[in-house]
Scaffold this active site. Structure first.
Site, PDB file in Angstrom:
ATOM      1  N   HIS A   4       0.836  -1.208   0.000  1.00  0.00           N
ATOM      2  CA  HIS A   4       0.000   0.000   0.000  1.00  0.00           C
ATOM      3  C   HIS A   4       0.870   1.256   0.000  1.00  0.00           C
ATOM      4  CE1 HIS A   4      -3.053  -2.657   2.359  1.00  0.00           C
ATOM      5  NE2 HIS A   4      -3.529  -2.496   1.133  1.00  0.00           N
ATOM      6  N   LYS A  63     -17.675  -5.566   9.108  1.00  0.00           N
ATOM      7  CA  LYS A  63     -16.415  -6.236   9.436  1.00  0.00           C
ATOM      8  C   LYS A  63     -15.896  -5.711  10.762  1.00  0.00           C
ATOM      9  CE  LYS A  63     -13.952  -7.206   5.084  1.00  0.00           C
ATOM     10  NZ  LYS A  63     -12.810  -6.698   4.331  1.00  0.00           N
ATOM     11  N   ARG A  94      -2.606  -6.132  -7.818  1.00  0.00           N
ATOM     12  CA  ARG A  94      -1.564  -7.154  -7.642  1.00  0.00           C
ATOM     13  C   ARG A  94      -1.621  -8.200  -8.737  1.00  0.00           C
ATOM     14  NH1 ARG A  94      -3.364  -8.243  -1.554  1.00  0.00           N
ATOM     15  NH2 ARG A  94      -5.274  -8.071  -2.742  1.00  0.00           N
ATOM     16  N   SER A 135      -3.058  -7.641   3.521  1.00  0.00           N
ATOM     17  CA  SER A 135      -3.272  -7.420   4.960  1.00  0.00           C
ATOM     18  C   SER A 135      -3.765  -8.712   5.605  1.00  0.00           C
ATOM     19  CB  SER A 135      -4.310  -6.317   5.180  1.00  0.00           C
ATOM     20  OG  SER A 135      -3.891  -5.127   4.579  1.00  0.00           O
TER      21      SER A 135
HETATM   22  O1  PNS Z   1      -9.209  -2.566   0.851  1.00  0.00           O
HETATM   23  P1  PNS Z   1     -10.533  -3.019   0.280  1.00  0.00           P
HETATM   24  O2  PNS Z   1     -11.370  -3.694   1.351  1.00  0.00           O
HETATM   25  O3  PNS Z   1     -10.379  -3.841  -0.958  1.00  0.00           O
HETATM   26  O4  PNS Z   1     -11.318  -1.662  -0.149  1.00  0.00           O
HETATM   27  C1  PNS Z   1     -12.592  -1.719  -0.768  1.00  0.00           C
HETATM   28  C2  PNS Z   1     -13.270  -0.342  -0.670  1.00  0.00           C
HETATM   29  C3  PNS Z   1     -13.364   0.080   0.791  1.00  0.00           C
HETATM   30  C4  PNS Z   1     -12.458   0.677  -1.430  1.00  0.00           C
HETATM   31  C5  PNS Z   1     -14.679  -0.465  -1.319  1.00  0.00           C
HETATM   32  O5  PNS Z   1     -15.385  -1.475  -0.665  1.00  0.00           O
HETATM   33  C6  PNS Z   1     -15.475   0.828  -1.241  1.00  0.00           C
HETATM   34  O6  PNS Z   1     -15.300   1.696  -2.067  1.00  0.00           O
HETATM   35  N1  PNS Z   1     -16.341   0.951  -0.190  1.00  0.00           N
HETATM   36  C7  PNS Z   1     -17.129   2.153   0.040  1.00  0.00           C
HETATM   37  C8  PNS Z   1     -18.622   1.905  -0.225  1.00  0.00           C
HETATM   38  C9  PNS Z   1     -18.937   2.104  -1.703  1.00  0.00           C
HETATM   39  O7  PNS Z   1     -18.760   3.165  -2.268  1.00  0.00           O
HETATM   40  N2  PNS Z   1     -19.431   1.015  -2.319  1.00  0.00           N
HETATM   41  C10 PNS Z   1     -19.737   0.995  -3.733  1.00  0.00           C
HETATM   42  C11 PNS Z   1     -18.520   0.593  -4.548  1.00  0.00           C
HETATM   43  S1  PNS Z   1     -18.844   0.632  -6.273  1.00  0.00           S
END
Ligand code: PNS
Length: 157
Positions: free
Chosen positions: A17, A41, A90, A127
Site C-alpha cells: 500500500h 467487518k 496485484r 493485509s
Molecule cells: O481494501 P478493500 O477492502 O479492498 O477496499 C474496498 C473499498 C473500501 C475501497 C470499497 O469497498 C469501497 O469503495 N467501499 C465504500 C462503499 C462504496 O462506495 N461502495 C460501492 C462501490 S462501487
C-alpha cells in the site's frame, strides 16, 4: 490542483500500500489516503488505529494526507473535490474485483479509477495474509512498515 483518493480497509497498511501512496504522490498534487469503514467487518485494528498508523508511516511523503470515511466512496470524492480513485493491482483476481467497482463509480458519478500495478516483489502481500501469519506465530515484519509490524505483533502475535 488534482486531488485523488486512495481508499481501502488497510487493516493494517502494508509496504505494498505504502508504495502505491508514494507513487500516487509523484503523479498527483494532493493524495488522500482514506480508511473506509465497513460496518459488517469487525477488523483487527479500529478505524482510528488504522488511520493513526497510516498517518505515522506517511508523515514523510509530501502531498499525502490521511482521512477516514463511512458511506459511498463517490460521495466522499465529491466532498473532497477528488477527480479520481487510485487503486493498486496485484494480479488478475484484484482486477476482477476492482473493475466492476471502477465501472460503477464512473457510471454513477463520473469518478474515474486509475490502477497502478503493485511492485512485483510485493505482489503476494495482503493485509489478511499478514494477519494470519502473525496470528500463527510467523514473522512478516519485512513486509510491513516498522510501526505497523510492531503494532500487529502486539495485537495478534
Ligand atoms: O481494501 P478493500 O477492502 O479492498 O477496499 C474496498 C473499498 C473500501 C475501497 C470499497 O469497498 C469501497 O469503495 N467501499 C465504500 C462503499 C462504496 O462506495 N461502495 C460501492 C462501490 S462501487
Amino acid at each position: 490542483m488534482t486531488t485523488v483518493v486512495c481508499p481501502g480497509s488497510f487493516d493494517p497498511v502494508t509496504l505494498g500500500h505504502l508504495d502505491i501512496f508514494r507513487r500516487a504522490a509523484e503523479l498527483f498534487d494532493d493524495v488522500i489516503v482514506c480508511v473506509v469503514a465497513n460496518p459488517n467487518k469487525q477488523g483487527t485494528f479500529t478505524i482510528s488505529e488504522r488511520k493513526a498508523l497510516i498517518d505515522e508511516v506517511c508523515a514523510d511523503i509530501p502531498g499525502v494526507r490521511v482521512d477516514s470515511f463511512y458511506g459511498l466512496l463517490v460521495d466522499y470524492c465529491r466532498e473532497q473535490g477528488a477527480t479520481a480513485v487510485i487503486k493498486g493491482l496485484r494480479d488478475s483476481t484484484d482486477y476482477d474485483y476492482e473493475l466492476p467497482m471502477a465501472h460503477m463509480n464512473r457510471s454513477i458519478a463520473e469518478i474515474d479509477t486509475v490502477f497502478l500495478p503493485t511492485r512485483s516483489d510485493l505482489s503476494f502481500v495482503s493485509s489478511s495474509l499478514c494477519r494470519e501469519v502473525t496470528r500463527l506465530g510467523g514473522d512478516v515484519s519485512h513486509l510491513l512498515p516498522g510501526p505497523v509490524a510492531t503494532a500487529l505483533k502486539e495485537r495478534l502475535g
